[in-house]
Write an enzyme that holds these catalytic residues in place. Structure first.
Site, PDB file in Angstrom:
ATOM      1  N   HIS A   1       0.679  -1.280   0.141  1.00 45.26           N
ATOM      2  CA  HIS A   1      -0.151   0.044  -0.006  1.00 45.26           C
ATOM      3  C   HIS A   1       0.855   1.246   0.041  1.00 45.26           C
ATOM      4  CE1 HIS A   1      -4.074  -1.339   1.254  1.00 45.26           C
ATOM      5  NE2 HIS A   1      -3.780  -2.355   0.426  1.00 45.26           N
TER       6      HIS A   1
ATOM      7  N   TYR B   1      -9.398   5.532   7.344  1.00 42.47           N
ATOM      8  CA  TYR B   1      -9.688   5.632   8.792  1.00 42.47           C
ATOM      9  C   TYR B   1     -10.856   6.815   8.852  1.00 42.47           C
ATOM     10  CZ  TYR B   1      -5.567   3.267  10.039  1.00 42.47           C
ATOM     11  OH  TYR B   1      -4.499   2.188  10.151  1.00 42.47           O
TER      12      TYR B   1
ATOM     13  N   PRO C   1      -5.143   0.121  18.672  1.00 44.98           N
ATOM     14  CA  PRO C   1      -4.738  -0.157  17.199  1.00 44.98           C
ATOM     15  C   PRO C   1      -4.969   0.879  16.317  1.00 44.98           C
ATOM     16  CG  PRO C   1      -7.054  -0.824  17.935  1.00 44.98           C
ATOM     17  CD  PRO C   1      -6.620  -0.208  19.050  1.00 44.98           C
TER      18      PRO C   1
ATOM     19  N   LYS D   1       0.342  -0.343  14.924  1.00 47.13           N
ATOM     20  CA  LYS D   1       1.615  -0.241  15.661  1.00 47.13           C
ATOM     21  C   LYS D   1       2.090  -1.471  16.567  1.00 47.13           C
ATOM     22  CE  LYS D   1       3.214   2.937  13.442  1.00 47.13           C
ATOM     23  NZ  LYS D   1       3.621   2.451  12.369  1.00 47.13           N
TER      24      LYS D   1
ATOM     25  N   TYR E   1       3.497   6.418  10.342  1.00 53.63           N
ATOM     26  CA  TYR E   1       2.671   5.243  10.056  1.00 53.63           C
ATOM     27  C   TYR E   1       3.507   4.013   9.311  1.00 53.63           C
ATOM     28  CZ  TYR E   1      -1.314   2.831   8.473  1.00 53.63           C
ATOM     29  OH  TYR E   1      -2.389   1.847   8.340  1.00 53.63           O
TER      30      TYR E   1
HETATM   31  C1  PHB Z   1      -6.636  -4.377  10.494  1.00 48.63           C
HETATM   32  O1  PHB Z   1      -6.735  -4.492   9.116  1.00 48.63           O
HETATM   33  O2  PHB Z   1      -7.158  -5.356  11.521  1.00 48.63           O
HETATM   34  C2  PHB Z   1      -6.159  -2.848  11.094  1.00 48.63           C
HETATM   35  C3  PHB Z   1      -5.773  -2.046   9.939  1.00 48.63           C
HETATM   36  C4  PHB Z   1      -5.133  -0.832  10.570  1.00 48.63           C
HETATM   37  C5  PHB Z   1      -5.369  -0.784  11.844  1.00 48.63           C
HETATM   38  C6  PHB Z   1      -5.949  -1.332  12.735  1.00 48.63           C
HETATM   39  C7  PHB Z   1      -6.397  -2.632  12.401  1.00 48.63           C
HETATM   40  O3  PHB Z   1      -4.755   0.663  12.203  1.00 48.63           O
END
Ligand code: PHB
Ligand code: APR
Length: 389
Positions: free
Chosen positions: A72, A200, A292, A296, A384
């Protein structure tokens, strides 16, 4: 039984450490409380920093990741329906890899079964002894039989609820903690993801995240209360809530399907200092937790393991204690930066019970600032994709 490094926990941290030690001929045994199937059944995050990808390569477990993982080059933020793409590639020339933690664990388990040291699954009542002396021991029960393992060092890779951190006298640890007043309700579904990129989303009804595991499997989350139960969230209610929180144009493309996993995870920031007690070294969730939001958790566990591995290598190859002596300080410096980033992203994107009109305007201003500043976007991208080790 005797070994050089006794590793507690066969999560990604313990398995990766074992794999790296195997490759330089340092003897190690992994003790895991659960069965292999149980460990592989846990659904966790799925974004690998470039440093984690590199570590998988170093460990020689990169084959399937490069075949099936999804590189990505950016991610998307959405704020009350307005969207902003953070282009990692253009901003800092780096990218992440979407590849589930379950797959990382499976690849490491398979490599170990093929050419690695022993793993004892379903080890009951694991206990650490004499970790302050030169001859530590680990004991456990195997059915009715008492077992004992002598070692030079113990690596506590046994997660937040493990026995390793609990072995350290409380007066020798300083704990830092923030428990967030909400959780994430997550759904895994065999339908193509709604977007090629992770989204997000901040919304007045709460945070939402659109993620994925593969071109045909999606992972979605919505912010929920900590006292809610999954039974209160039938699939229709979940998808309804998700649609309302993301950009309406994206929501139109959402493909719903029966959830194959649904769970609620609480959000917490936590650090235990220091990460060494005598011959015991902590790594991963055993020493720290992040919410989450910045993806990280797994990556921090992996960067701890990389440093711990280098320290063990220095000890066994060069006879130098320097790496082991610096381990805790070295990793904590990076851990706190990841704690800051995860806390910041969480604060920007969630609705807190005490989010008043002032705080919402501050969140909006933060988003607008990001949208207008390449420097701010680059800072997000750097964090990130992963800070230097
Ligand atoms: C996930 O795909 O489970 C996932 C992806 C990004 C995050 C948290 C969880 O920041
Ligand atoms: N004895 C033996 N094993 C134990 C014990 C114990 N007393 N307690 C826990 N374990 C095992 C757990 O069953 C688990 O398999 O230790 C392992 C710890 O693995 P994780 O919790 O996955 O932690 P870690 O390897 O540090 O990986 C961090 O996992 O929790 C996520 O968000 C986190 O993604 C991050 C990653």
């Amino acid at each position: 039984m005797r070994t050089q490094v006794a590793i507690i926990g066969a999560g990604p941290a313990g398995l990766m450490l074992g794999r790296l030690l195997d490759r330089i001929g340092v003897d190690n045994v992994i003790l895991e409380r659960r069965s292999a199937d149980y460990v592989l059944g846990r659904i966790r995050a799925g974004v690998l920093e470039d440093g984690t990808v590199e570590l998988m390569e170093m460990a020689g477990v990169n084959g399937r990741m490069h075949q099936e993982g999804l590189p990505h080059t950016g991610c998307e933020l959405s704020f009350d329906g307005d969207t902003l793409r953070i282009d990692f590639e253009a901003l800092i020339g780096r990218r992440v890899m979407v590849y589930g933690q379950t797959e990382v664990t499976r690849d490491l388990m398979e490599a170990r079964a093929r050419d690695g040291g022993p793993v004892v699954y379903e080890a009951q009542d694991v206990a650490l002894h004499d970790v302050l002396g030169a001859a530590p021991r680990v004991t456990w029960r195997d059915g009715g039989i008492e077992r004992s393992l002598s070692c030079d060092f113990v690596a506590g890779c046994d997660g937040f609820h493990g026995v390793a951190r609990a072995t350290i006298p409380p007066e020798r640890l300083t704990l830092f903690e923030r428990v967030y007043p909400f959780g994430w309700l997550g759904v895994l579904v065999d339908k193509p993801p709604v977007s090629d990129e992770l989204i997000y989303a901040h919304h007045e009804r709460g945070f939402a995240l659109c993620s994925m595991r593969s071109p045909s499997r999606s992972r979605y989350y919505v912010q929920c209360r900590t006292d809610e139960r999954v039974e209160e969230w039938p699939d229709e209610r979940f998808y309804g809530e998700l649609r309302r929180r993301i950009d309406p144009e994206v929501a139109e493309k959402l493909q719903e399907g029966p959830s194959i996993e649904k769970s609620i995870a609480p959000l917490r920031s936590f650090v235990a200092e220091p990460m060494r007690y005598g011959q015991l070294f902590l790594a991963g969730d055993a020493a720290h937790i992040v919410p989450p939001t910045g993806a990280k958790g797994l990556n921090l566990a992996m960067s701890d393991v990389r440093c711990l591995f280098e320290a063990f290598a220095e000890h066994y190859r060069d006879g130098s204690p320097a790496g082991l002596e610096r381990y805790s300080e070295r990793v904590l410096n990076r851990i706190w930066k990841a704690e800051r980033f995860s806390w910041w992203m969480t604060t920007l994107l969630h609705i807190f019970p005490d989010t008043d009109r002032f705080s919402r305007r501050i969140q909006r201003a933060e988003f607008d600032f990001l949208a207008g500043s390449r420097a701010a976007q680059a800072a997000l991208a750097e964090n990130y994709v992963g800070l230097p080790i």
